[in-house]
Design a protein around this motif. Structure first.
Motif, short mmCIF file in Angstrom:
data_model
loop_
_atom_site.label_atom_id
_atom_site.label_comp_id
_atom_site.label_asym_id
_atom_site.label_seq_id
_atom_site.Cartn_x
_atom_site.Cartn_y
_atom_site.Cartn_z
N GLU A 131 0.87 -1.18 0.00
CA GLU A 131 0.00 0.00 0.00
C GLU A 131 0.91 1.23 0.00
OE1 GLU A 131 -3.04 2.05 3.18
OE2 GLU A 131 -3.09 -0.14 2.98
N VAL A 132 0.59 2.20 -0.85
CA VAL A 132 1.40 3.41 -1.00
C VAL A 132 0.70 4.55 -0.25
CG1 VAL A 132 2.46 5.01 -2.64
CG2 VAL A 132 2.16 2.59 -3.26
N ARG A 133 1.43 5.17 0.69
CA ARG A 133 0.87 6.28 1.46
C ARG A 133 1.81 7.48 1.41
NH1 ARG A 133 -0.79 3.26 7.16
NH2 ARG A 133 -2.04 1.56 6.27
N GLY A 134 1.25 8.63 1.06
CA GLY A 134 2.01 9.88 1.11
C GLY A 134 3.07 10.01 0.05
N LEU A 135 3.02 9.20 -1.00
CA LEU A 135 3.97 9.29 -2.11
C LEU A 135 3.18 9.59 -3.39
CD1 LEU A 135 6.16 6.11 -1.40
CD2 LEU A 135 6.70 8.47 -0.80
N PRO A 136 3.78 10.33 -4.34
CA PRO A 136 3.06 10.62 -5.58
C PRO A 136 2.69 9.37 -6.36
CG PRO A 136 5.37 11.32 -5.71
CD PRO A 136 5.11 10.96 -4.30
N GLU A 137 3.55 8.35 -6.32
CA GLU A 137 3.26 7.06 -6.94
C GLU A 137 4.20 6.02 -6.38
OE1 GLU A 137 3.83 7.21 -11.16
OE2 GLU A 137 5.98 7.45 -11.01
N ALA A 138 3.90 4.76 -6.65
CA ALA A 138 4.76 3.68 -6.18
C ALA A 138 6.12 3.75 -6.87
CB ALA A 138 4.11 2.33 -6.47
N PRO A 139 7.24 3.68 -6.11
CA PRO A 139 8.57 3.74 -6.73
C PRO A 139 8.85 2.50 -7.58
CG PRO A 139 8.75 3.20 -4.40
CD PRO A 139 7.31 3.52 -4.65
N THR A 140 9.76 2.64 -8.53
CA THR A 140 10.09 1.50 -9.40
C THR A 140 10.91 0.44 -8.66
OG1 THR A 140 12.05 2.67 -10.20
CG2 THR A 140 10.02 2.89 -11.50
N ARG A 141 11.58 0.83 -7.59
CA ARG A 141 12.34 -0.13 -6.78
C ARG A 141 12.51 0.43 -5.37
NH1 ARG A 141 17.70 -0.99 -9.99
NH2 ARG A 141 16.18 -0.93 -11.66
N PHE A 142 12.86 -0.45 -4.44
CA PHE A 142 13.14 0.01 -3.08
C PHE A 142 14.14 -0.92 -2.40
CE2 PHE A 142 9.46 -2.86 -2.40
CZ PHE A 142 9.95 -3.70 -1.41
N ASP A 143 14.84 -0.37 -1.41
CA ASP A 143 15.69 -1.13 -0.50
C ASP A 143 15.27 -0.73 0.91
OD1 ASP A 143 17.85 -2.72 -2.01
OD2 ASP A 143 17.93 -0.77 -2.99
N LEU A 144 14.43 -1.54 1.52
CA LEU A 144 13.84 -1.21 2.80
C LEU A 144 13.82 -2.45 3.69
CD1 LEU A 144 10.87 0.96 1.48
CD2 LEU A 144 12.87 1.81 2.73
N ARG A 145 13.37 -2.28 4.92
CA ARG A 145 13.41 -3.38 5.90
C ARG A 145 12.00 -3.71 6.37
NH1 ARG A 145 17.91 -2.21 10.23
NH2 ARG A 145 16.58 -0.44 10.69
N PHE A 146 11.73 -5.01 6.44
CA PHE A 146 10.45 -5.55 6.88
C PHE A 146 10.61 -6.03 8.32
CE2 PHE A 146 7.61 -9.47 6.80
CZ PHE A 146 6.41 -8.77 6.85
N ALA A 147 9.86 -5.43 9.26
CA ALA A 147 10.04 -5.76 10.67
C ALA A 147 8.72 -5.77 11.42
CB ALA A 147 11.02 -4.79 11.32
N PRO A 148 7.79 -6.66 11.05
CA PRO A 148 6.52 -6.71 11.76
C PRO A 148 6.66 -7.34 13.14
CG PRO A 148 6.64 -8.50 10.21
CD PRO A 148 7.89 -7.68 10.02
N ALA A 149 5.83 -6.91 14.06
CA ALA A 149 5.74 -7.52 15.40
C ALA A 149 7.10 -7.61 16.09
CB ALA A 149 5.12 -8.91 15.29
N GLY A 150 7.97 -6.66 15.82
CA GLY A 150 9.24 -6.61 16.53
C GLY A 150 10.27 -7.64 16.16
N ILE A 151 10.11 -8.34 15.03
CA ILE A 151 11.14 -9.31 14.62
C ILE A 151 12.37 -8.54 14.15
CG2 ILE A 151 9.38 -10.98 13.92
CD1 ILE A 151 10.27 -10.36 10.97
N PRO A 152 13.56 -9.15 14.20
CA PRO A 152 14.73 -8.47 13.64
C PRO A 152 14.47 -8.12 12.17
CG PRO A 152 15.40 -10.38 14.90
CD PRO A 152 13.91 -10.44 14.81
N PRO A 153 14.79 -6.89 11.76
CA PRO A 153 14.43 -6.46 10.40
C PRO A 153 15.00 -7.37 9.31
CG PRO A 153 15.16 -4.60 11.72
CD PRO A 153 15.45 -5.83 12.52
#
Length: 205
Positions: A131-153
């Protein structure tokens, strides 16, 4: 103890201590695989695993679970077959990886652990619906971290597959580092255990 005994009492005590050591019980009971049968079949299976990808597959309702086999050398240089983390697929018109739907969209984080404008709705070990929030459009690529429920990213590299309306986009995660995909697979397997306890009950008992 008899004079011609092969081991002294101290040596026997040491072996017994080793057998009851908690350190010997740390391995995942599902990680090793013993193969019984004709030695020619064992030899063939070992050669196949050494030279190509070999999997064990199981069907459960509308799901297919695929366990990769790999050869692992222990400290005594003996080679064993080992089961890796499974890949879970959903049957349908096309076989696709099982997707974990988040109860609440989980924000992807940047290197400073700040919330990005991308939130995970569904995720598999191959891709994610964001889901895209607060961005003009979805970026073509990303390098980000997934860390739900406090798991190590878990560091993920995503490449845009397609935009779905103004606020949804599908991403391919296959170019993420192998060790990060393995951690993602473990996280999804844990979620699958919670979603389908009847399937995993026999494993844990």
């Amino acid at each position: 103890m008899h004079a011609d005994a092969l081991l002294t009492q101290d040596e026997l005590d040491f072996i017994q201590d080793m057998q009851h050591s908690p350190q010997l019980n740390l391995a995942d009971p599902m990680s090793s695989l013993r193969v019984n049968g004709d030695r020619h079949i064992q030899s063939l299976l070992t050669r196949l695993v050494a030279n190509d990808q070999v999997t064990l597959q199981a069907q459960f309702n509308n799901q297919q679970i695929s366990f990769p086999l790999q050869l692992v050398e222990d400290e005594f240089h003996a080679v064993h077959l080992q089961i890796g983390s499974p890949e879970i697929y959903e049957d349908g018109p096309m076989l696709r990886p099982w997707r974990l739907s988040m109860d609440q969209p989980s924000a992807l984080l940047d290197a400073q652990s700040k919330v990005s404008g991308l939130f995970v709705r569904d995720i598999s070990f191959k891709g994610a619906l964001l889901e895209v929030r607060g961005l003009p459009e979805a970026p073509t690529r990303f390098d980000l971290r997934f860390a739900p429920a406090g798991i190590p990213p878990i560091s993920l590299h995503g490449r845009l597959r397609r935009r779905i309306g103004p606020d949804l986009a599908a991403y391919d995660l296959s170019r993420s580092a192998d060790e990060e995909i393995e951690r993602l697979r473990e996280y999804i397997l844990h979620a699958h255990r919670q979603a389908h306890p009847e399937l995993h009950a026999q494993v844990s008992s």
